[in-house]
Motif scaffolding. Structure first.
Motif, PDB file in Angstrom:
ATOM      1  N   ALA A   1     113.963 -23.735  14.127  1.00 32.70           N
ATOM      2  CA  ALA A   1     114.617 -24.670  15.023  1.00 32.70           C
ATOM      3  C   ALA A   1     114.086 -26.068  14.739  1.00 32.70           C
ATOM      4  O   ALA A   1     113.016 -26.241  14.137  1.00 32.70           O
ATOM      5  CB  ALA A   1     114.342 -24.293  16.480  1.00 32.70           C
ATOM      6  N   ALA A   2     114.819 -27.080  15.195  1.00 33.60           N
ATOM      7  CA  ALA A   2     114.441 -28.468  14.932  1.00 33.60           C
ATOM      8  C   ALA A   2     113.620 -29.075  16.057  1.00 33.60           C
ATOM      9  O   ALA A   2     113.374 -30.283  16.043  1.00 33.60           O
ATOM     10  CB  ALA A   2     115.698 -29.312  14.705  1.00 33.60           C
ATOM     11  N   ASP A   3     113.186 -28.258  17.031  1.00 33.94           N
ATOM     12  CA  ASP A   3     112.524 -28.827  18.206  1.00 33.94           C
ATOM     13  C   ASP A   3     111.177 -28.178  18.484  1.00 33.94           C
ATOM     14  O   ASP A   3     110.832 -27.884  19.619  1.00 33.94           O
ATOM     15  CB  ASP A   3     113.430 -28.691  19.438  1.00 33.94           C
ATOM     16  N   LEU A   4     110.389 -27.986  17.425  1.00 29.49           N
ATOM     17  CA  LEU A   4     109.094 -27.321  17.537  1.00 29.49           C
ATOM     18  C   LEU A   4     107.979 -28.316  17.202  1.00 29.49           C
ATOM     19  O   LEU A   4     107.481 -28.352  16.066  1.00 29.49           O
ATOM     20  CB  LEU A   4     109.035 -26.109  16.597  1.00 29.49           C
ATOM     21  N   PRO A   5     107.543 -29.125  18.157  1.00 31.07           N
ATOM     22  CA  PRO A   5     106.619 -30.217  17.827  1.00 31.07           C
ATOM     23  C   PRO A   5     105.224 -29.769  17.443  1.00 31.07           C
ATOM     24  O   PRO A   5     104.469 -30.553  16.855  1.00 31.07           O
ATOM     25  CB  PRO A   5     106.581 -31.037  19.122  1.00 31.07           C
ATOM     26  N   PHE A   6     104.847 -28.519  17.748  1.00 32.39           N
ATOM     27  CA  PHE A   6     103.485 -28.073  17.461  1.00 32.39           C
ATOM     28  C   PHE A   6     103.428 -27.063  16.323  1.00 32.39           C
ATOM     29  O   PHE A   6     102.373 -26.475  16.057  1.00 32.39           O
ATOM     30  CB  PHE A   6     102.852 -27.503  18.728  1.00 32.39           C
ATOM     31  N   LEU A   7     104.545 -26.861  15.641  1.00 32.17           N
ATOM     32  CA  LEU A   7     104.549 -26.017  14.457  1.00 32.17           C
ATOM     33  C   LEU A   7     103.906 -26.780  13.301  1.00 32.17           C
ATOM     34  O   LEU A   7     104.184 -27.969  13.105  1.00 32.17           O
ATOM     35  CB  LEU A   7     105.984 -25.633  14.088  1.00 32.17           C
ATOM     36  N   ARG A   8     103.066 -26.104  12.547  1.00 33.36           N
ATOM     37  CA  ARG A   8     102.361 -26.732  11.444  1.00 33.36           C
ATOM     38  C   ARG A   8     102.509 -25.896  10.173  1.00 33.36           C
ATOM     39  O   ARG A   8     102.918 -24.733  10.208  1.00 33.36           O
ATOM     40  CB  ARG A   8     100.876 -26.900  11.781  1.00 33.36           C
ATOM     41  N   ALA A   9     102.133 -26.491   9.052  1.00 32.92           N
ATOM     42  CA  ALA A   9     102.262 -25.806   7.764  1.00 32.92           C
ATOM     43  C   ALA A   9     101.467 -24.512   7.738  1.00 32.92           C
ATOM     44  O   ALA A   9     101.877 -23.530   7.102  1.00 32.92           O
ATOM     45  CB  ALA A   9     101.817 -26.732   6.639  1.00 32.92           C
ATOM     46  N   SER A  10     100.331 -24.457   8.424  1.00 36.39           N
ATOM     47  CA  SER A  10      99.531 -23.228   8.445  1.00 36.39           C
ATOM     48  C   SER A  10     100.275 -22.098   9.142  1.00 36.39           C
ATOM     49  O   SER A  10     100.122 -20.924   8.772  1.00 36.39           O
ATOM     50  CB  SER A  10      98.190 -23.479   9.134  1.00 36.39           C
ATOM     51  N   HIS A  11     101.090 -22.426  10.138  1.00 38.57           N
ATOM     52  CA  HIS A  11     101.874 -21.404  10.828  1.00 38.57           C
ATOM     53  C   HIS A  11     102.977 -20.864   9.912  1.00 38.57           C
ATOM     54  O   HIS A  11     103.228 -19.659   9.880  1.00 38.57           O
ATOM     55  CB  HIS A  11     102.496 -21.987  12.096  1.00 38.57           C
ATOM     56  N   VAL A  12     103.622 -21.767   9.188  1.00 38.23           N
ATOM     57  CA  VAL A  12     104.645 -21.330   8.229  1.00 38.23           C
ATOM     58  C   VAL A  12     104.012 -20.453   7.155  1.00 38.23           C
ATOM     59  O   VAL A  12     104.577 -19.425   6.756  1.00 38.23           O
ATOM     60  CB  VAL A  12     105.352 -22.559   7.620  1.00 38.23           C
TER      61      VAL A  12
END
Length: 206
Positions: free
Chosen positions: A100-111
């Motif tokens: 989604a385009a509205d995940l402000p706390f998602l980071r590369a480590s999570h991906v």
């Protein structure tokens, strides 16, 4: 070296970001372009997917993402499954990260954690893909990683409109990540959610 044609050892991925919703609970505003911590929401998500070979944005063009491949679902705002149908043909990598385009706390480590879990599942002969789950164990279908071939096949055979109905039968690995006060699955669907995200967000330092 990755095996020819991709495979479990090939961790290259493209990202498909769904950014064309109508944001009804936000009065129809441009939710992906709304700033949190000094950066548009979609900018945070694009940053989390910075390792992607291609960034595919399903929605209107974004001036802050000049290298993105931009497509639109038909009709615009018709939902996540039509948006995925529009974006998936642009994917070239063996793995697809769907966000989604509205995940402000998602980071590369999570991906990266999603990609690791999905690749591990494929190598073990289990289900296909991985999906983030929240603190209650609920799947966050717009934060997942999928093997592109099986995802294409599932989408081609699917006639419904629910991401759960499409992705659930792939039996993805659930990925539970440490949350703290900034959980990676936190989305901004309401004005209150945006206010709370702004309160928690660290200032963006480009």
């Amino acid at each position: 070296m990755a095996p020819p044609g991709g495979g479990p050892a090939d961790r290259s991925f493209d990202a498909v970001v769904l950014a064309g919703g109508r944001a009804r609970r936000l009065g129809g505003s441009d939710k992906p372009g709304t700033p949190v911590g000094g950066r548009p929401l979609i900018g945070w998500v694009a940053g989390a997917a910075a390792g992607a070979g291609r960034l595919v944005v399903v929605g209107p063009p974004r001036p802050g993402l000049p290298d993105a491949v931009v497509v639109r679902e038909d009709p615009p705002g018709s939902g996540p499954v039509p948006a995925l149908r529009a974006g998936l043909p642009e994917v070239r990598a063996p793995w697809t990260v769907l966000l989604a385009a509205d995940l402000p706390f998602l980071r590369a480590s999570h991906v990266a954690a999603l990609l690791d879990a999905a690749a591990g599942a494929g190598a073990g002969g289990g289900g296909a893909g991985a999906v983030l789950v929240d603190q209650d164990g609920r799947e966050q279908w717009l934060a997942g990683c999928w093997p592109t071939g099986p995802l294409r096949a599932a989408l081609a055979a699917y006639e419904g409109g629910s991401l759960r109905g499409l992705l659930g039968p792939l039996r993805p690995v659930p990925v539970a990540l440490a949350a703290g006060e900034r959980p990676p699955w936190y989305d901004c669907d309401t004005p209150d959610a945006l206010v709370h995200a702004e309160r928690l967000a660290a200032p963006y330092d480009p």
